[in-house]
Design an enzyme around this catalytic site. Sequence first.
Site, mmCIF file in Angstrom:
data_model
loop_
_atom_site.group_PDB
_atom_site.id
_atom_site.type_symbol
_atom_site.label_atom_id
_atom_site.label_comp_id
_atom_site.label_asym_id
_atom_site.label_seq_id
_atom_site.Cartn_x
_atom_site.Cartn_y
_atom_site.Cartn_z
ATOM 1 N N ASP A 176 0.835 -1.201 0.000
ATOM 2 C CA ASP A 176 0.000 0.000 0.000
ATOM 3 C C ASP A 176 0.871 1.254 0.000
ATOM 4 O O ASP A 176 0.635 2.201 -0.760
ATOM 5 C CB ASP A 176 -0.912 -0.026 1.228
ATOM 6 C CG ASP A 176 -1.729 1.240 1.382
ATOM 7 O OD1 ASP A 176 -2.613 1.483 0.544
ATOM 8 O OD2 ASP A 176 -1.476 2.005 2.338
ATOM 9 N N GLU A 178 -2.070 -5.232 -3.696
ATOM 10 C CA GLU A 178 -1.136 -4.484 -2.850
ATOM 11 C C GLU A 178 -0.058 -5.402 -2.287
ATOM 12 O O GLU A 178 1.122 -5.016 -2.232
ATOM 13 C CB GLU A 178 -1.891 -3.795 -1.715
ATOM 14 C CG GLU A 178 -2.760 -2.642 -2.178
ATOM 15 C CD GLU A 178 -3.515 -1.977 -1.052
ATOM 16 O OE1 GLU A 178 -3.831 -0.778 -1.182
ATOM 17 O OE2 GLU A 178 -3.805 -2.650 -0.030
#
Length: 245
Positions: A65, A137
């Site tokens: 992320d 992610e």
Amino acid sequence: MPYRKYREKKYEAKYREAFRAFQQKLGITFTNEKLLIQAFTHSSYVNEHRKKPHEDNERLEFLGDAVLELTVSQYLFQKYPTMSEGELTKLRAAIVCEPSLVRFANELSFGSLVLLGKGEEMTGGRERPALLADVFEAFIGALYLDQGLDTVWGFLKEIVYPKINEGAFSHVMDYKSQLQELIQRDGSGNIEYQILQEKGPAHNREFVSRVTLNSVALGLGSGKSKKEAEQQAAAEALRKLKEQS
């Protein structure tokens, strides 16, 4: 060997082969293949197979992320040198939001590779948007750890950045940014804004702006500030260009 362990080994061997094919498809070979597999390992699989909690993909998702935000931020900063901080933030949010990440994951068939527990599998976890976004992610996090930022950048250049260049996120930009993005995409030339007129008393000023492309007028706009007038001029230019296309 107990049947359960035999079945698990056969299952994992099948997935290792799938991961090798996946790497060939991407043109990327992981030095540490365990990182790649971990990126696709859901917590439900870890729980059912009595593995250690940290062997699922949640920590990699956390890292990915941050890496994704950094690389997308750098790309937008370089691509749009005149875009405001607020507009850059809004555009980045659209690119890294869950629906966008799901789209990227689906294009690469990430769902077919995810290691799931039986319960999650039976409830459609393989197609669950939040799960797919998390896996994307986690993959970015694994790729960063294994090969560094340059390889992540190269991957995003193939998968994510073309969507930006194609105008997939133009709807979240202001009019000036949309116009700039459209002109850059078409390679049409340079746009310039000029304030043609200021009128009215100091407490109620009105500005008139004109936007030109290679010195040819595209649109006029007026507003209570120079910024608003330029936005309205860009909006008119966009309408004209879309009518012509």
